[in-house]
Motif scaffolding. Sequence first.
Motif, PDB file in Angstrom:
ATOM      1  N   UNK A  40       9.126 -64.465  19.616  1.00 22.13           N
ATOM      2  CA  UNK A  40       8.913 -63.527  18.482  1.00 22.13           C
ATOM      3  C   UNK A  40       7.502 -64.030  17.919  1.00 22.13           C
ATOM      4  N   UNK A  41       6.794 -63.089  17.352  1.00 28.27           N
ATOM      5  CA  UNK A  41       5.425 -63.130  16.818  1.00 28.27           C
ATOM      6  C   UNK A  41       5.547 -62.575  15.326  1.00 28.27           C
ATOM      7  N   UNK A  42       5.386 -63.613  14.261  1.00 24.45           N
ATOM      8  CA  UNK A  42       5.838 -62.974  13.066  1.00 24.45           C
ATOM      9  C   UNK A  42       4.477 -63.708  12.169  1.00 24.45           C
ATOM     10  N   UNK A  60       0.479 -67.694   6.737  1.00 28.80           N
ATOM     11  CA  UNK A  60       1.291 -68.178   7.564  1.00 28.80           C
ATOM     12  C   UNK A  60       1.778 -67.497   8.794  1.00 28.80           C
ATOM     13  N   UNK A  61       1.435 -67.955   9.895  1.00 25.90           N
ATOM     14  CA  UNK A  61       2.041 -67.081  11.105  1.00 25.90           C
ATOM     15  C   UNK A  61       2.851 -67.852  12.000  1.00 25.90           C
ATOM     16  N   UNK A  62       3.681 -67.548  12.839  1.00 26.51           N
ATOM     17  CA  UNK A  62       4.546 -68.303  13.601  1.00 26.51           C
ATOM     18  C   UNK A  62       4.598 -67.407  15.011  1.00 26.51           C
ATOM     19  N   UNK A  63       4.861 -68.274  15.976  1.00 27.02           N
ATOM     20  CA  UNK A  63       5.488 -67.829  17.461  1.00 27.02           C
ATOM     21  C   UNK A  63       6.447 -68.644  17.727  1.00 27.02           C
ATOM     22  N   UNK A  64       7.796 -67.854  17.459  1.00 26.40           N
ATOM     23  CA  UNK A  64       9.027 -68.671  17.972  1.00 26.40           C
ATOM     24  C   UNK A  64       9.254 -68.592  19.313  1.00 26.40           C
TER      25      UNK A  64
END
Length: 563
Positions: A334-336, A435-439
């Motif tokens: 997931x890219x968020x 703030x970005x995240x790769x789960x």
Amino acid sequence: MRQLTLCTLLFALGVSIAAGLDCRCFPGDDCWPSWQQWADFNATIGGRLISTVPLGSVCHTTGEFSAYNQEACASLIADWGFPATHYKTCDSPMASWFSNASCDPFLPRTTPCTITALQRYAVNVSKVDDVQKTIQFAQDHNIRLVIRNTGHDYLGKSTAPGGLALWMHNLKATEYLQYRSCSYEGPALRLGAGIQGFEGMAAAHAQNKVILTGNCDSVGVVGGYSQGGGHGQLASMVGLAADQVLEWEVVTADGQHLTAAPDMNPDLFWALSGGGGGTYAVVMSATVKAYAEVSTASANLTFSGADVPPDVFWSIIRNFIVDITPIIDAGAVAIWAVIGKTFSLTPIIWPGGNVDELQMRLASTLRMLNERNMTYAFHIQHFVSFWDCFMAMNPHSNITEAQIGGRLMPRGVLDHSTDSLISTLRQISEQGAVVSGVSLNVSRHSVPDNAVNPAWRDAAISIVLGTSYNYTNRQVNVECQSLMTQELVPLLTDISIDSGAYLNEADWKQPDWQSAFYGDNYQTLHEIKEEFDPNGVFWARTAVGSEAWTELDDGHLCRSDDL
């Protein structure tokens, strides 16, 4: 402090700070090669030497490199955010910080166009011999040497003020093969050093196969991306990019043309596979695993928290991050991102997954949005292939201008300290940072023995922060960069003391970069660096062994022991 005072005095006297120090030769120094020496070198490599002319020269009327053209300048500014504007050149960094406003098209046209922050020359590499002769020339004349492909580089590793670049971008060969070794037997692709994600994926697709590439499809596959670890939308299914490499074709600092594989030069293979790019050898090509195409479920989601209390907005984000964990463990990525009061999922990808279960895992988040009457955009779809999914669901990525910093968030924090994680992300966001995240979960299967930062193997989210970039005010950028180093990244570190950072997406001023980027592998990596490059021919910011040298304010690269 005494050294700082001495440096200041030397500048005040108009004396080069590098005088008398063990430094790489710099333009203007007595040791710099003559025009004739450069011409002779160019002849030995078939005329493949390129003299740097800054992209922004068409926007300036003064300075050595000014070439003002109103129409060309307007076109350049309009296209500046597109990666191709930069990766088609041999010198322009996509992270504008590292051009140091030296010839910035956004500054007034009367601002002098200079080249101080960029390399002076580049060699358009076509074959091994080009690399060998360039390495020899750089050593004969004590010139700083750097390896560049696309310029996708948040840490300035491919930018060398006053130096000479090996431009690998046009090594575009691909070869599909059935690979056999003691550790792997199956389909593979051999990729030239200049292959970008969209090219590598297309070559695999032609064989009804897939390979791991970056989320941004213009990132080079073989260079710093894979050498530094490398994640992407297949990472939870197959692991990191470094885990895919079966062998590296390289040229070493002493000019040897070698293959590095588990059974040939195994130490070099181990270091190149996750220990960072630009420092052990020049990679000409890499052979990577290819996989059978797979049907894919995917979704994207965007919602705004502008009309609800912040507690509600962040409670929905919390719910999303927690509820997708089971499908991340089943192979999804997931890219968020959170930008101000907007959350975007762009996208979640589940190779081999099904739409019904993906919908079920997102249902609680959608229900919370509906209960609050919040407006949102949501799309979910099943694709017959990963290729079709990537083409349809992956948004085009432009250059990242932000000052960035990052942290790998361990699974234990997500599982047992969720409130601390969310409150920290909220605190960072409310200070104006993206703030970005790769789960993801890159250790679902057996993990190969390579130099990937051990923190990756326990990571649940790769978090990257960004502060704004101002093209016309350097001081604002300095302050934003300082905020990243001194306040924002430490907030993430405080809740993940035993973790680290992804060395390709991190703060270039990370104070404990050896441990943060390389973990317990650093000492072994340093020993391999000393074995294959004892004279420090290859240098890059925060690369293994880089502490032996210091880049001065005027661009000189000097031995740290002398300062």
